[in-house]
Write a protein that holds these residues in place. Structure first.
Motif, short mmCIF file in Angstrom:
data_model
loop_
_atom_site.label_atom_id
_atom_site.label_comp_id
_atom_site.label_asym_id
_atom_site.label_seq_id
_atom_site.Cartn_x
_atom_site.Cartn_y
_atom_site.Cartn_z
N THR A 37 0.89 -1.20 0.10
CA THR A 37 0.02 -0.14 -0.04
C THR A 37 0.87 1.23 -0.09
N SER A 38 0.93 2.05 -0.93
CA SER A 38 1.44 3.23 -1.14
C SER A 38 1.03 4.39 -0.03
N VAL A 39 2.06 4.96 0.57
CA VAL A 39 1.58 5.97 1.48
C VAL A 39 2.67 7.03 1.40
N THR A 40 2.40 8.33 1.53
CA THR A 40 3.46 9.39 1.72
C THR A 40 4.24 9.29 2.94
N GLY A 41 3.82 8.85 4.06
CA GLY A 41 4.61 8.45 5.31
C GLY A 41 5.30 9.90 5.53
N ALA A 42 6.60 9.64 5.78
CA ALA A 42 7.58 10.59 6.14
C ALA A 42 7.92 11.63 5.12
N PHE A 43 7.53 11.47 3.84
CA PHE A 43 7.74 12.08 2.81
C PHE A 43 6.71 12.73 1.88
N GLU A 44 5.85 13.35 2.89
CA GLU A 44 4.79 14.24 2.34
C GLU A 44 5.19 15.38 1.95
N ASN A 45 6.04 15.70 0.79
CA ASN A 45 6.27 17.07 0.31
C ASN A 45 5.43 17.82 -0.46
N GLU A 147 12.17 8.40 14.03
CA GLU A 147 11.52 9.75 13.74
C GLU A 147 12.26 10.42 12.48
N ILE A 148 11.40 10.89 11.51
CA ILE A 148 11.92 11.60 10.49
C ILE A 148 11.31 13.00 10.60
N ILE A 149 12.06 14.19 10.66
CA ILE A 149 11.45 15.50 10.41
C ILE A 149 12.39 16.09 9.63
N TRP A 150 11.59 17.26 8.81
CA TRP A 150 12.38 17.87 7.93
C TRP A 150 11.56 19.16 7.64
N GLY A 151 12.12 20.43 7.08
CA GLY A 151 11.26 21.50 6.79
C GLY A 151 12.16 22.78 7.49
N ASP A 152 11.91 24.04 7.07
CA ASP A 152 10.79 24.12 5.98
C ASP A 152 11.41 24.49 4.86
N ASN A 153 10.76 23.69 4.01
CA ASN A 153 11.41 23.59 2.55
C ASN A 153 11.01 24.65 1.72
N GLY A 154 9.96 25.73 2.14
CA GLY A 154 9.72 26.88 1.52
C GLY A 154 9.09 26.77 -0.03
N GLU A 155 8.62 25.41 -0.03
CA GLU A 155 8.02 25.06 -1.46
C GLU A 155 7.32 23.79 -1.33
N TYR A 156 6.56 23.35 -2.14
CA TYR A 156 5.82 21.92 -1.91
C TYR A 156 5.72 21.42 -3.35
N ALA A 157 5.40 20.25 -3.43
CA ALA A 157 5.44 19.52 -4.61
C ALA A 157 3.74 18.86 -4.87
N GLY A 158 3.23 18.97 -6.10
CA GLY A 158 1.81 18.58 -6.38
C GLY A 158 1.86 17.08 -6.09
N ASP A 159 2.99 16.38 -6.47
CA ASP A 159 3.10 15.16 -6.67
C ASP A 159 3.94 14.48 -5.48
N PRO A 160 3.68 14.35 -4.42
CA PRO A 160 4.63 14.02 -3.28
C PRO A 160 5.16 12.44 -3.33
N TYR A 161 6.14 12.30 -2.83
CA TYR A 161 6.86 11.13 -2.70
C TYR A 161 5.86 9.90 -2.21
N THR A 162 6.00 8.69 -2.43
CA THR A 162 5.19 7.71 -1.70
C THR A 162 6.14 6.54 -1.46
N VAL A 163 5.86 5.80 -0.48
CA VAL A 163 6.76 4.58 -0.04
C VAL A 163 5.60 3.21 0.08
N ASN A 164 5.97 2.14 -0.03
CA ASN A 164 5.48 1.03 0.54
C ASN A 164 5.26 0.88 2.09
N SER A 165 3.90 0.36 2.38
CA SER A 165 3.73 0.36 3.81
C SER A 165 2.86 -0.90 3.83
N THR A 166 2.73 -1.46 5.38
CA THR A 166 2.17 -2.57 5.77
C THR A 166 0.97 -2.06 6.87
N PHE A 167 -0.12 -2.74 6.59
CA PHE A 167 -1.15 -2.23 7.60
C PHE A 167 -0.99 -2.87 9.09
#
Length: 199
Positions: A37-45, A147-167
């Motif tokens: 299952t693809s989720v943005t997870g920690a990479f929701e840019n 834990e993953i933290i990032w920002g402030d990027n000062g910009e955003y992407a309309g199509d963010p990264y996604t990663v595989n996940s397990t429920f």
């Protein structure tokens, strides 16, 4: 006789070393999660800031070992190459008794920063992407918060990264995303935990 003794000593030292390496798990790879299952997870840019925590259980990680890398299985890459840099990107690890999060972030004041980059260039292709982290001595008895933290990027992407996940049936991932808060405050949690690979 002296030569035979020396050979015997070195042979036993070599056996001891190999047993030690096997015990601590140096060089072994552990992949946790097989879901697709693809989720943005920690990479929701799609937002300019993110803070995400996920907990992985001792029963999944196994015995004491030195963690030298961690990796995520990316399923989508932001198409605009100018939006792939993540500012002030950090990864922390922490031993914990927590197996399921409540309605808040885990306190990471006792955590260890194992990766930090002021302007990290994210992957340009899908598949497993590895972070070369500062060696972390996993104790083999506790669960582990990543834990993953990032920002402030000062910009955003309309199509963010996604990663595989397990429920998972419990809340094993908590997150905060924002365009204005650095780092973001807690927003919620769920059972979709990014697949991870420890090396």
């Amino acid at each position: 006789m002296k030569i035979i003794y020396t050979h015997f000593l070195y042979k036993n030292l070599f056996i001891f070393w190999m047993m030690l390496v096997s015990f601590v798990g140096v060089g072994q790879t552990i992949t946790i999660g097989t879901g697709t299952t693809s989720v943005t997870g920690a990479f929701e840019n799609y937002y300019e800031n993110a803070k995400v925590q996920a907990v992985y259980l001792q029963s999944e990680i196994g015995a004491a070992r030195t963690l030298t890398t961690l990796a995520y299985d990316f399923t989508y890459v932001t198409s605009d190459a100018t939006r792939r840099d993540f500012n002030n990107f950090t990864i922390k690890l922490k031993h914990t008794a927590t197996a399921s999060f409540g309605a808040a972030f885990e306190d990471m004041s006792a955590g260890t920063t194992v990766f930090s980059n002021a302007d990290y260039n994210m992957p340009t292709s899908t598949g497993w992407h590895t972070f070369d982290i500062t060696d972390f001595a996993y104790n083999g008895t506790s669960n582990l918060v990543v834990e993953i933290i990032w920002g402030d990027n000062g910009e955003y992407a309309g199509d963010p990264y996604t990663v595989n996940s397990t429920f998972n049936a419990s809340t094993v991932c908590v997150f905060g995303i924002s365009d204005t808060q650095t780092p973001p405050t807690y927003m919620g949690g769920d059972g979709y935990r990014p697949n991870i690979r420890f090396g």
